[in-house]
Design a protein around this motif. Structure first.
Motif, PDB file in Angstrom:
ATOM      1  N   UNK A 154       0.827  -1.204   0.000  1.00 24.00           N
ATOM      2  CA  UNK A 154       0.000   0.000   0.000  1.00 24.00           C
ATOM      3  C   UNK A 154       0.864   1.258   0.000  1.00 24.00           C
ATOM      4  N   UNK A 155       1.975   1.223   0.745  1.00 16.30           N
ATOM      5  CA  UNK A 155       2.873   2.381   0.728  1.00 16.30           C
ATOM      6  C   UNK A 155       3.502   2.581  -0.646  1.00 16.30           C
ATOM      7  N   UNK A 156       3.910   1.505  -1.309  1.00 15.84           N
ATOM      8  CA  UNK A 156       4.454   1.625  -2.664  1.00 15.84           C
ATOM      9  C   UNK A 156       3.403   2.193  -3.616  1.00 15.84           C
ATOM     10  N   UNK A 157       2.181   1.722  -3.499  1.00 17.44           N
ATOM     11  CA  UNK A 157       1.101   2.245  -4.347  1.00 17.44           C
ATOM     12  C   UNK A 157       0.840   3.715  -4.035  1.00 17.44           C
ATOM     13  N   UNK A 158       0.971   4.078  -2.759  1.00 20.67           N
ATOM     14  CA  UNK A 158       0.803   5.486  -2.376  1.00 20.67           C
ATOM     15  C   UNK A 158       1.858   6.350  -3.052  1.00 20.67           C
ATOM     16  N   UNK A 159       3.122   5.909  -3.018  1.00 15.94           N
ATOM     17  CA  UNK A 159       4.195   6.682  -3.655  1.00 15.94           C
ATOM     18  C   UNK A 159       3.997   6.781  -5.168  1.00 15.94           C
ATOM     19  N   UNK A 160       3.639   5.671  -5.796  1.00 18.48           N
ATOM     20  CA  UNK A 160       3.448   5.675  -7.247  1.00 18.48           C
ATOM     21  C   UNK A 160       2.340   6.647  -7.642  1.00 18.48           C
ATOM     22  N   UNK A 161       1.189   6.554  -6.972  1.00 20.62           N
ATOM     23  CA  UNK A 161       0.072   7.450  -7.299  1.00 20.62           C
ATOM     24  C   UNK A 161       0.374   8.890  -6.907  1.00 20.62           C
ATOM     25  N   UNK A 162       1.088   9.080  -5.801  1.00 17.27           N
ATOM     26  CA  UNK A 162       1.431  10.433  -5.361  1.00 17.27           C
ATOM     27  C   UNK A 162       2.354  11.139  -6.337  1.00 17.27           C
ATOM     28  N   UNK A 163       3.403  10.453  -6.786  1.00 19.88           N
ATOM     29  CA  UNK A 163       4.306  11.056  -7.756  1.00 19.88           C
ATOM     30  C   UNK A 163       3.620  11.258  -9.108  1.00 19.88           C
ATOM     31  N   UNK A 164       2.733  10.326  -9.466  1.00 25.21           N
ATOM     32  CA  UNK A 164       1.958  10.512 -10.693  1.00 25.21           C
ATOM     33  C   UNK A 164       1.068  11.736 -10.602  1.00 25.21           C
ATOM     34  N   UNK A 165       0.447  11.938  -9.434  1.00 24.34           N
ATOM     35  CA  UNK A 165      -0.396  13.117  -9.232  1.00 24.34           C
ATOM     36  C   UNK A 165       0.431  14.393  -9.339  1.00 24.34           C
ATOM     37  N   UNK A 166       1.645  14.371  -8.793  1.00 22.00           N
ATOM     38  CA  UNK A 166       2.526  15.542  -8.901  1.00 22.00           C
ATOM     39  C   UNK A 166       2.906  15.826 -10.353  1.00 22.00           C
ATOM     40  N   UNK A 167       3.159  14.759 -11.128  1.00 24.05           N
ATOM     41  CA  UNK A 167       3.491  14.945 -12.547  1.00 24.05           C
ATOM     42  C   UNK A 167       2.306  15.548 -13.298  1.00 24.05           C
ATOM     43  N   UNK A 168       1.109  15.039 -13.036  1.00 19.86           N
ATOM     44  CA  UNK A 168      -0.070  15.593 -13.704  1.00 19.86           C
ATOM     45  C   UNK A 168      -0.349  17.022 -13.250  1.00 19.86           C
ATOM     46  N   UNK A 169      -0.085  17.332 -11.979  1.00 17.11           N
ATOM     47  CA  UNK A 169      -0.262  18.701 -11.523  1.00 17.11           C
ATOM     48  C   UNK A 169       0.734  19.633 -12.222  1.00 17.11           C
ATOM     49  N   UNK A 170       1.958  19.151 -12.404  1.00 19.14           N
ATOM     50  CA  UNK A 170       2.950  19.960 -13.126  1.00 19.14           C
ATOM     51  C   UNK A 170       2.483  20.242 -14.548  1.00 19.14           C
ATOM     52  N   UNK A 171       1.968  19.230 -15.235  1.00 18.78           N
ATOM     53  CA  UNK A 171       1.484  19.429 -16.596  1.00 18.78           C
ATOM     54  C   UNK A 171       0.265  20.347 -16.621  1.00 18.78           C
ATOM     55  N   UNK A 172      -0.619  20.190 -15.627  1.00 16.74           N
ATOM     56  CA  UNK A 172      -1.837  20.995 -15.558  1.00 16.74           C
ATOM     57  C   UNK A 172      -1.524  22.458 -15.263  1.00 16.74           C
ATOM     58  N   UNK A 173      -0.489  22.705 -14.488  1.00 17.33           N
ATOM     59  CA  UNK A 173      -0.163  24.083 -14.109  1.00 17.33           C
ATOM     60  C   UNK A 173       0.759  24.776 -15.105  1.00 17.33           C
ATOM     61  N   UNK A 174       1.051  24.119 -16.234  1.00 17.63           N
ATOM     62  CA  UNK A 174       1.857  24.758 -17.275  1.00 17.63           C
ATOM     63  C   UNK A 174       3.338  24.497 -17.154  1.00 17.63           C
ATOM     64  N   UNK A 175       3.744  23.628 -16.247  1.00 24.76           N
ATOM     65  CA  UNK A 175       5.150  23.250 -16.098  1.00 24.76           C
ATOM     66  C   UNK A 175       5.334  21.842 -16.657  1.00 24.76           C
ATOM     67  N   UNK A 176       6.562  21.372 -16.708  1.00 22.44           N
ATOM     68  CA  UNK A 176       6.816  19.996 -17.108  1.00 22.44           C
ATOM     69  C   UNK A 176       6.635  19.731 -18.582  1.00 22.44           C
ATOM     70  N   UNK A 177       6.831  20.738 -19.427  1.00 22.22           N
ATOM     71  CA  UNK A 177       6.736  20.527 -20.879  1.00 22.22           C
ATOM     72  C   UNK A 177       7.769  21.382 -21.586  1.00 22.22           C
ATOM     73  N   UNK A 178       8.031  21.018 -22.830  1.00 24.06           N
ATOM     74  CA  UNK A 178       8.920  21.795 -23.684  1.00 24.06           C
ATOM     75  C   UNK A 178       8.356  21.768 -25.097  1.00 24.06           C
ATOM     76  N   UNK A 179       8.794  22.698 -25.930  1.00 24.97           N
ATOM     77  CA  UNK A 179       8.348  22.737 -27.326  1.00 24.97           C
ATOM     78  C   UNK A 179       9.223  21.796 -28.144  1.00 24.97           C
ATOM     79  N   UNK A 180       8.604  21.037 -29.030  1.00 31.13           N
ATOM     80  CA  UNK A 180       9.340  20.123 -29.909  1.00 31.13           C
ATOM     81  C   UNK A 180       9.076  20.524 -31.352  1.00 31.13           C
TER      82      UNK A 180
END
Length: 116
Positions: free
Chosen positions: A64-90
Motif C-alpha cells: 500500500x505504501x508503494x502504491x501510495x508513492x506511485x500514485x502520489x508522484x503521478x499526481x505531482x506529474x499531472x499537476x505539473x502538466x496541468x499548471x503549465x510546467x513539465x513541458x517543452x516545445x518540440x
C-alpha cells in the motif's frame, strides 16, 4: 515572366525549409486540460485511499505504501502538466510533456519492479 515566378517559388521553398524558432506554440486545448484535471483528481483520490489502507493494514502495508508513492508522484506529474510546467516545445511547435515520462522513468517503473 514564367522564369521569374519559378525563381520566386524556389526561394519560398528554400525559406520554408530553413529552421525557424516558434512564434506560437500549439498548446493543449480545453479537452486536454479537462483530461489532465480528471487524471490528477483520480491519482489524488487513489493516493489518499492507499495511504488510509496502509495505515490500517498489517502484512500488506508495504504494498500500500508503494502504491501510495506511485500514485502520489503521478499526481505531482499531472499537476505539473496541468499548471503549465513539465513541458517543452518540440518540432512542429507542439508541447511535449516530459513530466509524465520522467514520472514513469524515475518513479513508477522502478517501484513496480522492486523485488517483493
Amino acid at each position: 515572366a514564367g522564369a521569374a515566378e519559378a525563381v520566386m517559388v524556389f526561394q519560398q521553398l528554400e525559406e520554408d525549409d530553413m529552421p525557424t524558432s516558434c512564434t506560437t506554440i500549439e498548446e493543449v486545448g480545453s479537452t486536454g486540460v479537462g483530461a489532465l484535471t480528471v487524471a490528477f483528481l483520480i491519482l489524488v483520490v487513489a493516493t489518499v485511499v492507499f495511504l488510509m489502507k496502509a495505515n490500517s493494514s498489517g502484512e500488506t502495508r508495504k504494498y500500500y505504501y508503494l502504491s501510495t508513492y506511485i500514485c502520489g508522484f503521478g499526481a505531482l506529474a499531472y499537476f505539473a502538466m496541468l499548471s503549465g510546467q513539465g513541458w517543452t516545445a518540440i518540432a512542429g511547435c507542439r508541447q511535449f510533456f516530459y513530466a509524465h515520462y520522467a514520472d514513469w522513468l524515475f518513479c513508477t517503473t522502478p517501484l513496480l519492479i522492486l523485488p517483493r
